[in-house]
Design an enzyme around this catalytic site. Structure first.
Site, mmCIF file in Angstrom:
data_model
loop_
_atom_site.group_PDB
_atom_site.id
_atom_site.type_symbol
_atom_site.label_atom_id
_atom_site.label_comp_id
_atom_site.label_asym_id
_atom_site.label_seq_id
_atom_site.Cartn_x
_atom_site.Cartn_y
_atom_site.Cartn_z
ATOM 1 N N VAL A 14 1.040 -1.198 -0.170
ATOM 2 C CA VAL A 14 -0.164 0.106 0.006
ATOM 3 C C VAL A 14 0.829 1.214 -0.102
ATOM 4 C CG1 VAL A 14 -2.130 1.363 1.341
ATOM 5 C CG2 VAL A 14 -1.838 -1.266 1.218
ATOM 6 N N LYS A 104 -6.919 -0.947 9.628
ATOM 7 C CA LYS A 104 -8.260 -1.331 10.536
ATOM 8 C C LYS A 104 -8.174 -1.983 11.718
ATOM 9 C CE LYS A 104 -6.676 -4.563 7.421
ATOM 10 N NZ LYS A 104 -6.506 -5.007 6.098
ATOM 11 N N GLU A 189 -3.732 -10.830 4.566
ATOM 12 C CA GLU A 189 -2.973 -10.130 5.746
ATOM 13 C C GLU A 189 -1.759 -10.752 6.161
ATOM 14 O OE1 GLU A 189 -4.362 -7.386 7.484
ATOM 15 O OE2 GLU A 189 -5.401 -7.419 5.802
ATOM 16 N N LYS A 204 -13.334 -4.355 10.051
ATOM 17 C CA LYS A 204 -13.710 -3.403 9.157
ATOM 18 C C LYS A 204 -15.572 -3.081 9.783
ATOM 19 C CE LYS A 204 -10.835 -5.007 5.727
ATOM 20 N NZ LYS A 204 -10.413 -5.896 4.634
ATOM 21 N N GLY A 301 -5.357 -4.443 -2.471
ATOM 22 C CA GLY A 301 -4.237 -4.284 -3.592
ATOM 23 C C GLY A 301 -3.665 -2.888 -3.430
HETATM 24 N N1 HSE Z 1 -6.716 -8.858 3.771
HETATM 25 C C1 HSE Z 1 -7.436 -8.042 3.346
HETATM 26 C C2 HSE Z 1 -8.474 -8.609 2.430
HETATM 27 C C3 HSE Z 1 -6.700 -6.602 2.756
HETATM 28 O O1 HSE Z 1 -8.208 -9.471 1.713
HETATM 29 O O2 HSE Z 1 -9.496 -8.128 2.017
HETATM 30 C C4 HSE Z 1 -7.515 -5.400 2.631
HETATM 31 O O3 HSE Z 1 -7.813 -5.057 3.957
#
Ligand code: HSE
Length: 435
Positions: A14, A104, A189, A204, A301
């Protein structure tokens, strides 16, 4: 106007995307922000081959030093995780810097403390990229839907999990094989159990629920169930009933409190959410004025997430000189007006169910199962017994029920599992109509 100076902590997927988008679109971004946005400092443990940082950016490996550097206006925290990220963010706030983060876990777990410190210092903490990557769902909920009393939010908010479910269903690939690909693509992750056990989605969802209902962040009260126990048989039976299985985060306001839950969910196959495939994310928000709305896009991404990070940087650059009291509140509602509406324990949640049990093919078994449900006031919507005797002489029975409180269903499940003719444990997946 003087350029806004940005320090990026973390030049991974990112961070690299953010740097590249800021460089590539610098002119257009300056036209939007009303001033140039310059990355002057980067803290990273390793160079990112996708980024040409040039000579004008100061690069170091000490992110904490950036947080106290007087030459930086905005700290962009893209390290992830809890401890170091929290130190950096709190240090930056203490030094009067604005913060943009994609983290998050940090916001869901430590957000209340972070926002309190930020209010004290009159600085902004922006976190659009923390939920659903490139989809501007925080902005939509916090500002675009501000007229509404939000009733519920339901979303596919983990790309890795959705990618795994899609590939398993469409291509018959194995769980491990798809997960390895998601890791290679930079979606998963650092600890992929966060993806497949629903922890990332619960982070989230906690954030979405807070800004939807104006309640403090309460990650510890979210109910979280992963996708690792799902079988191809469940996917196929669900399809036979006209449903698809998706790993959903659901936050719903009820008279008694807020439901906050992440779990595999059967949804009718004609719902738009049922047709969100691969690594894509989608969030449905139902408000009393607007009705149901849907937000769809890449949830992870490098550049999709950078799109949200950069939008936050632009927002901060625009609002730097505003009176802090007139800015959009961190959690959408003013801090003194947050509600104490409780988050309900999962036993209080009301939903419909898919049950798969394996029973001996003898007269009266189905009747005993049906009476366990009826004695508890649980209404059967559909029932299917498959004529496929398994190795142990058991046959699968699939039941769809109407809505019922979870604790009542738990009681019925325990009674069914106690029957001699039924093998234990049985499979239970929650069902939502989303209408
Ligand atoms: N690991 C997370 C996903 C990345 O796969 O959505 C984005 O938060």
């Amino acid at each position: 106007m003087k350029p806004v100076k940005v320090g990026i902590c973390g030049l991974g997927t990112v961070g690299g995307g953010t740097f590249n988008v800021l460089q590539r679109n610098a002119e257009e971004i300056a036209r939007r922000a009303g001033r140039a946005i310059e990355v002057t400092h980067i803290a990273t443990r390793a160079p990112n081959p996708a980024c040409d940082v040039g000579d004008s950016v100061q690069v170091c490996d000490d992110a904490l030093a950036l947080a106290s550097n007087p030459d930086i206006d905005i700290i962009v925290e893209l390290i992830g995780g809890y401890d170091m990220a929290l130190k950096i963010v709190m240090e930056a706030i203490a030094n009067g810097k604005h913060v943009v983060t994609a983290n998050k876990a940090l916001i869901a777990v430590h957000g209340n403390e972070i926002f309190a410190a930020a209010r004290e210092k009159g600085v902004m903490v922006a976190y659009e990229a923390s939920v659903a990557g490139g989809i501007p769902i925080i902005k939509a909920l916090r500002e675009g839907l501000a007229a509404n009393r939000v009733q519920w939010v339901a979303g596919i908010i983990n790309g890795t999990g959705n990618f795994i479910l899609t590939e398993m269903r469409d291509k018959g690939r194995t769980f491990d094989d798809v997960l390895a690909e998601a890791q290679a693509l930079g979606y998963a992750e650092a600890d992929p159990t966060f993806d497949v056990e629903g922890i990332d989605a619960a982070h989230k969802l906690t954030i979405l629920a807070s800004i939807a209902f104006g309640i403090p962040l309460q990650f510890d009260k979210a109910y979280t169930e992963g996708i690792t126990k799902l079988t191809t048989a469940d996917v196929n039976y669900a399809e036979a009933f006209g449903y698809r299985i998706k790993h959903l985060g659901i936050a719903r306001r009820t008279e008694q409190g807020v439901e906050l839950r992440v779990h595999p969910t059967l949804i009718p196959e004609d719902r738009l959410l049922a047709n969100v495939h691969g690594v894509m994310n989608a969030v449905m928000v139902n408000g009393d004025a607007v009705g149901s709305t849907l937000y769809y896009g890449a949830g992870a991404g490098a550049e999709p997430t950078a799109s949200a990070v950069v939008a936050d940087i632009i927002d901060v650059a625009r609002a730097v000189s505003c009176d802090p009291d007139t800015r959009v509140p961190h959690l959408a509602f003013r801090s003194e007006a947050l509600s104490d509406l409780p988050v309900l324990p999962v036993g209080e949640v009301e939903t419909a169910y898919y049950l798969r049990l394996h029973a001996q093919d003898r007269p009266g078994v189905l009747a005993r199962v049906a009476s366990i449900l009826s004695e508890r006031g649980i209404n059967i919507e559909s029932i299917m017994q498959k004529d496929v005797e398994e190795q142990d002489g058991l046959v699968p029975i699939i039941i769809l029920t109407h809505r019922v409180r979870e604790q009542r269903m738990n009681d019925a499940i325990a009674a069914m599992e106690a029957l001699d003719e039924v093998s234990s444990p049985l499979m239970r997946i929650r069902v939502e109509q989303l209408n």
